[in-house]
Write a protein that holds these residues in place. Sequence first.
Motif, PDB file in Angstrom:
ATOM      1  N   GLY A 478       0.790  -1.225   0.000  1.00  0.00           N
ATOM      2  CA  GLY A 478       0.000   0.000   0.000  1.00  0.00           C
ATOM      3  C   GLY A 478       0.818   1.269   0.000  1.00  0.00           C
ATOM      4  N   LEU A 479       0.615   2.065   1.029  1.00  0.00           N
ATOM      5  CA  LEU A 479       1.105   3.437   1.105  1.00  0.00           C
ATOM      6  C   LEU A 479       2.632   3.520   1.096  1.00  0.00           C
ATOM      7  N   GLU A 480       3.157   4.524   0.389  1.00  0.00           N
ATOM      8  CA  GLU A 480       4.572   4.872   0.438  1.00  0.00           C
ATOM      9  C   GLU A 480       4.673   6.377   0.668  1.00  0.00           C
ATOM     10  N   LYS A 481       5.431   6.770   1.686  1.00  0.00           N
ATOM     11  CA  LYS A 481       5.562   8.191   2.028  1.00  0.00           C
ATOM     12  C   LYS A 481       7.021   8.523   2.282  1.00  0.00           C
ATOM     13  N   ASP A 482       7.396   9.755   1.947  1.00  0.00           N
ATOM     14  CA  ASP A 482       8.728  10.279   2.237  1.00  0.00           C
ATOM     15  C   ASP A 482       8.587  11.618   2.960  1.00  0.00           C
ATOM     16  N   PHE A 483       9.407  11.812   3.987  1.00  0.00           N
ATOM     17  CA  PHE A 483       9.397  13.047   4.753  1.00  0.00           C
ATOM     18  C   PHE A 483      10.833  13.550   4.882  1.00  0.00           C
ATOM     19  N   THR A 484      11.010  14.851   4.780  1.00  0.00           N
ATOM     20  CA  THR A 484      12.327  15.458   4.982  1.00  0.00           C
ATOM     21  C   THR A 484      12.185  16.669   5.892  1.00  0.00           C
ATOM     22  N   SER A 485      13.290  17.032   6.538  1.00  0.00           N
ATOM     23  CA  SER A 485      13.247  18.207   7.395  1.00  0.00           C
ATOM     24  C   SER A 485      14.668  18.724   7.629  1.00  0.00           C
ATOM     25  N   PHE A 486      14.791  20.043   7.704  1.00  0.00           N
ATOM     26  CA  PHE A 486      16.055  20.696   8.042  1.00  0.00           C
ATOM     27  C   PHE A 486      15.855  21.441   9.345  1.00  0.00           C
ATOM     28  N   ASN A 487      16.754  21.232  10.316  1.00  0.00           N
ATOM     29  CA  ASN A 487      16.588  21.838  11.636  1.00  0.00           C
ATOM     30  C   ASN A 487      17.899  22.425  12.139  1.00  0.00           C
ATOM     31  N   GLY A 488      17.764  23.379  13.034  1.00  0.00           N
ATOM     32  CA  GLY A 488      18.937  24.026  13.594  1.00  0.00           C
ATOM     33  C   GLY A 488      18.712  24.422  15.037  1.00  0.00           C
ATOM     34  N   ALA A 489      19.784  24.756  15.717  1.00  0.00           N
ATOM     35  CA  ALA A 489      19.705  25.177  17.116  1.00  0.00           C
ATOM     36  C   ALA A 489      20.814  26.174  17.408  1.00  0.00           C
ATOM     37  N   LEU A 490      20.510  27.114  18.295  1.00  0.00           N
ATOM     38  CA  LEU A 490      21.479  28.120  18.735  1.00  0.00           C
ATOM     39  C   LEU A 490      21.246  28.383  20.207  1.00  0.00           C
ATOM     40  N   GLY A 491      22.312  28.291  21.001  1.00  0.00           N
ATOM     41  CA  GLY A 491      22.183  28.542  22.427  1.00  0.00           C
ATOM     42  C   GLY A 491      23.352  29.330  22.956  1.00  0.00           C
ATOM     43  N   ILE A 492      23.102  30.096  24.021  1.00  0.00           N
ATOM     44  CA  ILE A 492      24.160  30.881  24.658  1.00  0.00           C
ATOM     45  C   ILE A 492      24.005  30.798  26.167  1.00  0.00           C
ATOM     46  N   LYS A 493      25.116  30.642  26.845  1.00  0.00           N
ATOM     47  CA  LYS A 493      25.167  30.654  28.307  1.00  0.00           C
ATOM     48  C   LYS A 493      26.127  31.752  28.732  1.00  0.00           C
ATOM     49  N   THR A 494      25.700  32.588  29.665  1.00  0.00           N
ATOM     50  CA  THR A 494      26.552  33.676  30.097  1.00  0.00           C
ATOM     51  C   THR A 494      26.259  34.027  31.543  1.00  0.00           C
ATOM     52  N   ASN A 495      27.214  34.647  32.202  1.00  0.00           N
ATOM     53  CA  ASN A 495      27.029  35.129  33.565  1.00  0.00           C
ATOM     54  C   ASN A 495      26.544  36.572  33.516  1.00  0.00           C
ATOM     55  N   LEU A 496      25.314  36.811  33.970  1.00  0.00           N
ATOM     56  CA  LEU A 496      24.769  38.167  33.992  1.00  0.00           C
ATOM     57  C   LEU A 496      25.366  38.976  35.128  1.00  0.00           C
ATOM     58  N   ALA A 497      25.730  38.296  36.191  1.00  0.00           N
ATOM     59  CA  ALA A 497      26.347  38.928  37.357  1.00  0.00           C
ATOM     60  C   ALA A 497      26.976  37.812  38.175  1.00  0.00           C
ATOM     61  N   ASN A 498      27.600  38.183  39.302  1.00  0.00           N
ATOM     62  CA  ASN A 498      28.152  37.161  40.180  1.00  0.00           C
ATOM     63  C   ASN A 498      27.051  36.202  40.624  1.00  0.00           C
ATOM     64  N   ASN A 499      27.293  34.914  40.430  1.00  0.00           N
ATOM     65  CA  ASN A 499      26.375  33.853  40.842  1.00  0.00           C
ATOM     66  C   ASN A 499      25.077  33.807  40.044  1.00  0.00           C
ATOM     67  N   LEU A 500      24.959  34.605  38.982  1.00  0.00           N
ATOM     68  CA  LEU A 500      23.734  34.643  38.187  1.00  0.00           C
ATOM     69  C   LEU A 500      24.038  34.213  36.751  1.00  0.00           C
ATOM     70  N   VAL A 501      23.478  33.072  36.348  1.00  0.00           N
ATOM     71  CA  VAL A 501      23.738  32.491  35.038  1.00  0.00           C
ATOM     72  C   VAL A 501      22.456  32.483  34.226  1.00  0.00           C
ATOM     73  N   ALA A 502      22.570  32.818  32.953  1.00  0.00           N
ATOM     74  CA  ALA A 502      21.420  32.775  32.049  1.00  0.00           C
ATOM     75  C   ALA A 502      21.744  31.879  30.864  1.00  0.00           C
ATOM     76  N   ARG A 503      20.735  31.130  30.435  1.00  0.00           N
ATOM     77  CA  ARG A 503      20.841  30.290  29.247  1.00  0.00           C
ATOM     78  C   ARG A 503      19.670  30.608  28.326  1.00  0.00           C
ATOM     79  N   LEU A 504      19.967  30.919  27.084  1.00  0.00           N
ATOM     80  CA  LEU A 504      18.941  31.165  26.080  1.00  0.00           C
ATOM     81  C   LEU A 504      19.164  30.181  24.933  1.00  0.00           C
ATOM     82  N   ASN A 505      18.138  29.400  24.623  1.00  0.00           N
ATOM     83  CA  ASN A 505      18.235  28.413  23.548  1.00  0.00           C
ATOM     84  C   ASN A 505      17.080  28.583  22.573  1.00  0.00           C
ATOM     85  N   LEU A 506      17.427  28.617  21.298  1.00  0.00           N
ATOM     86  CA  LEU A 506      16.449  28.666  20.214  1.00  0.00           C
ATOM     87  C   LEU A 506      16.653  27.407  19.376  1.00  0.00           C
TER      88      LEU A 506
END
Length: 739
Positions: A478-506
């Motif tokens: 019966g059925l035959e299907k094909d799927f494709t996809s392109f994906n990416g990621a970007l992340g940054i970790k930084t110290n905003l201040a002493n003892n304060l860490v932020a991580r932003l990931n897209l």
Amino acid sequence: MKQFINVLLLFLATNLTAQNNIEGVVFDSQTNESIAYANIFIPQLEKGTTTNDDGEFIIKNLPSGNYKILISYIGFETFSKTVNIPLKENLQIALIPSFIEMKEVIISTPFHKLQSENVMKVEQRKISDLKAKGAINLAEGITNIPGVAGVSTGISISKPVIRGLSSNRVLVYTQGIRLENQQFGDEHGLGINDAGIESVEVIKGPASLLYGSDALGGVLYINPERFALENENETNVNLQYFSNTEGLSTNVGYKTSGEQFKFLIRGSFAEHADYNTDSYRVTNTRFNEKDLKAALGYQSLQFKTELRYNLNASKLGIPEEIGVQNLNKSPLLPYQSIHNHIFSSKSKFYFEDSSLDVDLGFTYNDRKEFEEHHHHHGEHHEEEAHEEEEVLDPALQMKLKTFNYDIKYHLPVLGKFETIVGVQGMHQVNSNYGEEQLIPNATTNDFGVLATSHIHFEKADIQLGARFDTRSLKVVGGLEKDFTSFNGALGIKTNLANNLVARLNLATGFRAPNLAELTSYGSHEGTNRFEIGNENLLNEQNFQTDLAIEYKTDHLEIFANGFYNVINDYIYLSPNGEIINDNPVYLYLQEDATLYGGEVGIHIHPHPLDWLHFESSFETVTGNRSNNEFLPLIPANKFKNTLRAEFHLESVKKGFAFVSLNTTLKQNNISDFETNTSGYNLLSAGFGGELKLFKNSLHLQVTGNNLTNKKYINHLSRLKSDGIYDIGRNISVSVSYTL
């Protein structure tokens, strides 16, 4: 071909590394006193040791190259440093006192760093900590992790929900390979026993860059038990009793390691009667499970490998209504009989300044479901246990065979850049043998290629990558299907201040429609629905933004994690109002959807009461379709509060005691075929510690869950539609003895 092999051997020969040792001493940074029995571990090589009475250590037979070394000891911060072997001088390691828990290396992300060094936020929990909270099985234990819930059918069948997404949107990895056991089914559980499991890691959010399709919602990464340290061996016996189900779980393991060869084996058995709600026992929630795990490892200067095998055989009752009330432990009809075989091979080749990982896996899942009308010897009496299984033919039998591969090359470090390139793929065959058919016979092939880099700057770390995937699906006749996809990621970790860490990931993620969504046409007995698939379904594609902020001092931790997840062409089931074979008809449809929410929490261990810990967290998820109607199976908002004490006495080591109050709020944000769920509070408490018995370690712990015997129903319980309560008060006693 012969010339190719000669060239390959020449390449390896010119890149072989020399034999080296590293030596050092570990001491307290404040008192300068040496620290005996500190743990030294090199995760990339999986080699380690402990310090002697003078705080000294030596690890022999190491290849040249850059490797991370970890030093940990209770009451001190975990020390992490990348060293270049051979060393020019011995290591002098000063540990900083801290009453925060020791941290482990995160294995589920490709660069294997401590969470404090990671760009991506990953939750990690040791199995021993989850069991200390009285979890009956692994699936229940992981629901103690913020942002993780479970769709459950009684206590034996549960599947993870990460920030409102579940089933094929959450990928499960075990033994370093993807677990394939028909995850599409609501009543298909994990099929993994917690015996022989070291820890669990949870990536909350799209991880398609690292894992491909089905990691759109996140990844549950299960780390197997480690081998013994070099020239050591260990035998331990574990026993746990559960009062509510009069259940017993036991396992025995042995492991030994020489300079090159390593071996371990662990067998376990568990059985439970129907669980009690105080008003009644929930008929046919009984189950039993047998599990065997074995591993063989080999390590030389240029190469290391490990072969692992896991056999899990379980017999799980499928509850339908409240009926017979007894403590029998053999499931009644209907029930599932599942045999899951997992073979894995993880190998690493070391070159002068680079390395190659080759992970191969094969899983064989044999799933049978038995129903009343398939009994051949007269009328079935529900009080009877099925001791002669041969008199039954399965109404449903599916065999799923999956081969997968994951090959990654760690390029030489270039300045601030660590880079990995790789390919991943899967070949899968589904076959039917029973009278009924949920999904057709079909073959699936996946292939993906990826590249990712970690860039180190003085004040920030950046991780980025891209990936291309293709999936082909062929249904027999019966059925035959094909799927494709392109994906990416970007992340940054930084110290905003002493003892304060932020991580932003897209990150973007995708999921190809599964066989059930594309091809279903028939009654799904486990869910009491007549499901009709849609062969025109498209890829689900999402884009998620994650922001994590963490403030940490010696006596205070505060975290806040927020996410916003947009999913295009979200696939969902919806009733159309028709009835076929006495079951309501459900269609697979697509519509854009949005999920958002997060987790916040605080951890206080006040000075000078450093042994005292107070932890509190809140988690929330909201899911909407583009027409502003709510998505189904979204967990209710929760508060979790725990007061915990840790103590060390002359006769009791690693002692602890805790009391927890978990508050689940009302769930009124429901889809058009769900009902509201009331809120509830669950009180738990426990204590434990390590004693010496015949000069060996005896771990003892006692935990009580739902101590007030509260009658409640979890919004994600599949028994909710029948008004059946979740489990009542349960006292568990656990004993572990190590030789």
